[in-house]
Scaffold this motif. Structure first.
Motif, PDB file in Angstrom:
ATOM      1  N   GLY A 181      24.386  11.358  82.661  1.00 16.60           N
ATOM      2  CA  GLY A 181      24.841  12.111  83.822  1.00 16.60           C
ATOM      3  C   GLY A 181      25.773  13.255  83.433  1.00 16.60           C
ATOM      4  N   ALA A 182      26.674  12.988  82.496  1.00 16.21           N
ATOM      5  CA  ALA A 182      27.603  14.028  82.035  1.00 16.21           C
ATOM      6  C   ALA A 182      26.855  15.164  81.348  1.00 16.21           C
ATOM      7  N   VAL A 183      25.877  14.815  80.529  1.00 16.84           N
ATOM      8  CA  VAL A 183      25.086  15.833  79.835  1.00 16.84           C
ATOM      9  C   VAL A 183      24.287  16.646  80.842  1.00 16.84           C
ATOM     10  N   GLU A 184      23.631  15.978  81.787  1.00 19.76           N
ATOM     11  CA  GLU A 184      22.836  16.693  82.786  1.00 19.76           C
ATOM     12  C   GLU A 184      23.689  17.659  83.589  1.00 19.76           C
ATOM     13  N   GLN A 185      24.889  17.228  83.953  1.00 24.19           N
ATOM     14  CA  GLN A 185      25.771  18.088  84.731  1.00 24.19           C
ATOM     15  C   GLN A 185      26.125  19.355  83.953  1.00 24.19           C
ATOM     16  N   ARG A 186      26.448  19.213  82.690  1.00 30.07           N
ATOM     17  CA  ARG A 186      26.782  20.379  81.860  1.00 30.07           C
ATOM     18  C   ARG A 186      25.559  21.258  81.606  1.00 30.07           C
ATOM     19  N   LEU A 187      24.402  20.618  81.392  1.00 31.33           N
ATOM     20  CA  LEU A 187      23.195  21.382  81.070  1.00 31.33           C
ATOM     21  C   LEU A 187      22.676  22.216  82.244  1.00 31.33           C
ATOM     22  N   ARG A 188      22.871  21.728  83.457  1.00 30.66           N
ATOM     23  CA  ARG A 188      22.319  22.430  84.625  1.00 30.66           C
ATOM     24  C   ARG A 188      22.674  23.913  84.621  1.00 30.66           C
ATOM     25  N   ALA A 189      23.956  24.210  84.464  1.00 33.36           N
ATOM     26  CA  ALA A 189      24.398  25.607  84.505  1.00 33.36           C
ATOM     27  C   ALA A 189      23.896  26.385  83.290  1.00 33.36           C
ATOM     28  N   VAL A 233      21.233  25.787  81.387  1.00 32.95           N
ATOM     29  CA  VAL A 233      19.776  25.964  81.483  1.00 32.95           C
ATOM     30  C   VAL A 233      19.446  27.077  82.478  1.00 32.95           C
ATOM     31  N   LYS A 234      20.126  27.086  83.603  1.00 35.72           N
ATOM     32  CA  LYS A 234      19.876  28.123  84.607  1.00 35.72           C
ATOM     33  C   LYS A 234      20.220  29.494  84.038  1.00 35.72           C
ATOM     34  N   GLU A 235      21.345  29.580  83.326  1.00 31.70           N
ATOM     35  CA  GLU A 235      21.795  30.855  82.763  1.00 31.70           C
ATOM     36  C   GLU A 235      20.870  31.357  81.649  1.00 31.70           C
ATOM     37  N   ARG A 236      20.465  30.464  80.757  1.00 32.17           N
ATOM     38  CA  ARG A 236      19.700  30.897  79.581  1.00 32.17           C
ATOM     39  C   ARG A 236      18.201  30.958  79.793  1.00 32.17           C
ATOM     40  N   LEU A 237      17.677  30.063  80.630  1.00 32.06           N
ATOM     41  CA  LEU A 237      16.223  30.019  80.818  1.00 32.06           C
ATOM     42  C   LEU A 237      15.784  30.390  82.234  1.00 32.06           C
ATOM     43  N   ASP A 238      16.734  30.443  83.160  1.00 30.72           N
ATOM     44  CA  ASP A 238      16.461  30.752  84.560  1.00 30.72           C
ATOM     45  C   ASP A 238      15.459  29.781  85.181  1.00 30.72           C
ATOM     46  N   SER A 264      15.281  25.470  86.829  1.00 25.94           N
ATOM     47  CA  SER A 264      16.069  24.318  87.276  1.00 25.94           C
ATOM     48  C   SER A 264      16.116  23.272  86.165  1.00 25.94           C
ATOM     49  N   HIS A 265      17.009  22.310  86.326  1.00 24.91           N
ATOM     50  CA  HIS A 265      17.110  21.245  85.330  1.00 24.91           C
ATOM     51  C   HIS A 265      15.807  20.443  85.255  1.00 24.91           C
ATOM     52  N   ASP A 266      15.219  20.130  86.398  1.00 24.78           N
ATOM     53  CA  ASP A 266      13.964  19.379  86.400  1.00 24.78           C
ATOM     54  C   ASP A 266      12.834  20.170  85.742  1.00 24.78           C
ATOM     55  N   GLU A 267      12.794  21.469  85.970  1.00 25.20           N
ATOM     56  CA  GLU A 267      11.784  22.302  85.313  1.00 25.20           C
ATOM     57  C   GLU A 267      12.031  22.334  83.801  1.00 25.20           C
ATOM     58  N   PHE A 268      13.295  22.365  83.418  1.00 19.44           N
ATOM     59  CA  PHE A 268      13.656  22.320  81.997  1.00 19.44           C
ATOM     60  C   PHE A 268      13.142  21.038  81.345  1.00 19.44           C
ATOM     61  N   LEU A 269      13.244  19.911  82.033  1.00 15.76           N
ATOM     62  CA  LEU A 269      12.748  18.644  81.483  1.00 15.76           C
ATOM     63  C   LEU A 269      11.246  18.707  81.246  1.00 15.76           C
ATOM     64  N   GLY A 291      21.809  26.534  71.320  1.00 13.40           N
ATOM     65  CA  GLY A 291      22.917  26.533  72.279  1.00 13.40           C
ATOM     66  C   GLY A 291      22.860  25.352  73.230  1.00 13.40           C
ATOM     67  N   LEU A 292      21.653  24.977  73.632  1.00 15.34           N
ATOM     68  CA  LEU A 292      21.506  23.815  74.507  1.00 15.34           C
ATOM     69  C   LEU A 292      21.864  22.531  73.773  1.00 15.34           C
ATOM     70  N   ALA A 293      21.496  22.433  72.500  1.00 15.90           N
ATOM     71  CA  ALA A 293      21.865  21.266  71.691  1.00 15.90           C
ATOM     72  C   ALA A 293      23.380  21.172  71.560  1.00 15.90           C
ATOM     73  N   ASP A 294      24.055  22.307  71.369  1.00 19.69           N
ATOM     74  CA  ASP A 294      25.518  22.316  71.291  1.00 19.69           C
ATOM     75  C   ASP A 294      26.134  21.828  72.597  1.00 19.69           C
ATOM     76  N   THR A 295      25.552  22.233  73.722  1.00 15.58           N
ATOM     77  CA  THR A 295      26.043  21.783  75.026  1.00 15.58           C
ATOM     78  C   THR A 295      25.930  20.274  75.146  1.00 15.58           C
ATOM     79  N   VAL A 296      24.815  19.711  74.690  1.00  9.83           N
ATOM     80  CA  VAL A 296      24.620  18.255  74.727  1.00  9.83           C
ATOM     81  C   VAL A 296      25.668  17.563  73.865  1.00  9.83           C
ATOM     82  N   LYS A 297      25.846  18.034  72.638  1.00  9.65           N
ATOM     83  CA  LYS A 297      26.811  17.405  71.733  1.00  9.65           C
ATOM     84  C   LYS A 297      28.228  17.470  72.291  1.00  9.65           C
ATOM     85  N   GLU A 298      28.605  18.618  72.843  1.00  8.77           N
ATOM     86  CA  GLU A 298      29.947  18.777  73.394  1.00  8.77           C
ATOM     87  C   GLU A 298      30.166  17.862  74.600  1.00  8.77           C
TER      88      GLU A 298
END
Length: 167
Positions: free
Chosen positions: A38-46, A48-53, A55-60, A132-139
């Motif tokens: 849940g914590a990772v998904e919350q951070r990734l949402r923004a 993913v939207k910024e870098r890939l334009d 949604s999180h579900d589309e990213f999955l 960058g997305l991997a870094d977001t997950v790790k952080e």
């Protein structure tokens, strides 16, 4: 300041991460995993939207397809893997197709089967954004998990960053 506004490093450790409660270790581990996800998904949402334009579900969906080097996946399989209703997935695939990130085609010999594949545009965008997305997950994991959980998670994510200062 509300808890939701606090910086993750300022928050107390997840209660499920602490031993001594009523749960068996396997259930406690499952709760820690769910909270970390849940914590990772919350951070990734923004991000993913910024870098890939997308949604999180589309990213999955894109991530599942990215693991298929040359072939695609049937829509029914994507729905199974993501635990999503097929009707919702149809909408997400249509959005991704409109953005030029996936293509759909009928499965040979099966009129109802639809296979989805990444386009070259999507492969390029994912390759550019992946680090960058991997870094977001790790952080996000590092900020959420305590020392014991971080040590266990390092088996799955070897480059997990150290615990933030001041925690």
């Amino acid at each position: 300041m509300a808890d939701s506004d606090a910086h993750p490093a300022d928050l107390p450790e997840c209660p499920s991460a602490q031993s001594g409660g009523l749960l068996h270790p396997e259930l406690r581990a499952w709760m820690v995993l769910l909270a970390a996800t849940g914590a990772v998904e919350q951070r990734l949402r923004a991000v993913v939207k910024e870098r890939l334009d997308v949604s999180h579900d589309e990213f999955l969906v894109l991530c599942l397809l990215a693991e298929q080097p040359e072939t695609g996946l049937r829509m029914t399989r994507i729905a199974e893997l993501l635990g999503r209703p097929k009707t919702r997935l149809t909408y997400q695939i249509a959005c991704l197709q409109h953005a030029g990130l996936v293509s759909r085609r009928s499965v040979c010999g099966d009129k109802r089967g639809i296979e989805v594949t990444l386009t070259e545009k999507a492969r390029r965008l994912l390759a550019e954004a992946s680090g960058g997305l991997a870094d977001t997950v790790k952080e996000a994991l590092a900020q959420f998990m305590g020392a014991d959980q971080r040590e266990a998670m390092c088996g799955l994510v070897p480059d997990l960053v150290e615990e933030p200062e001041g925690r």
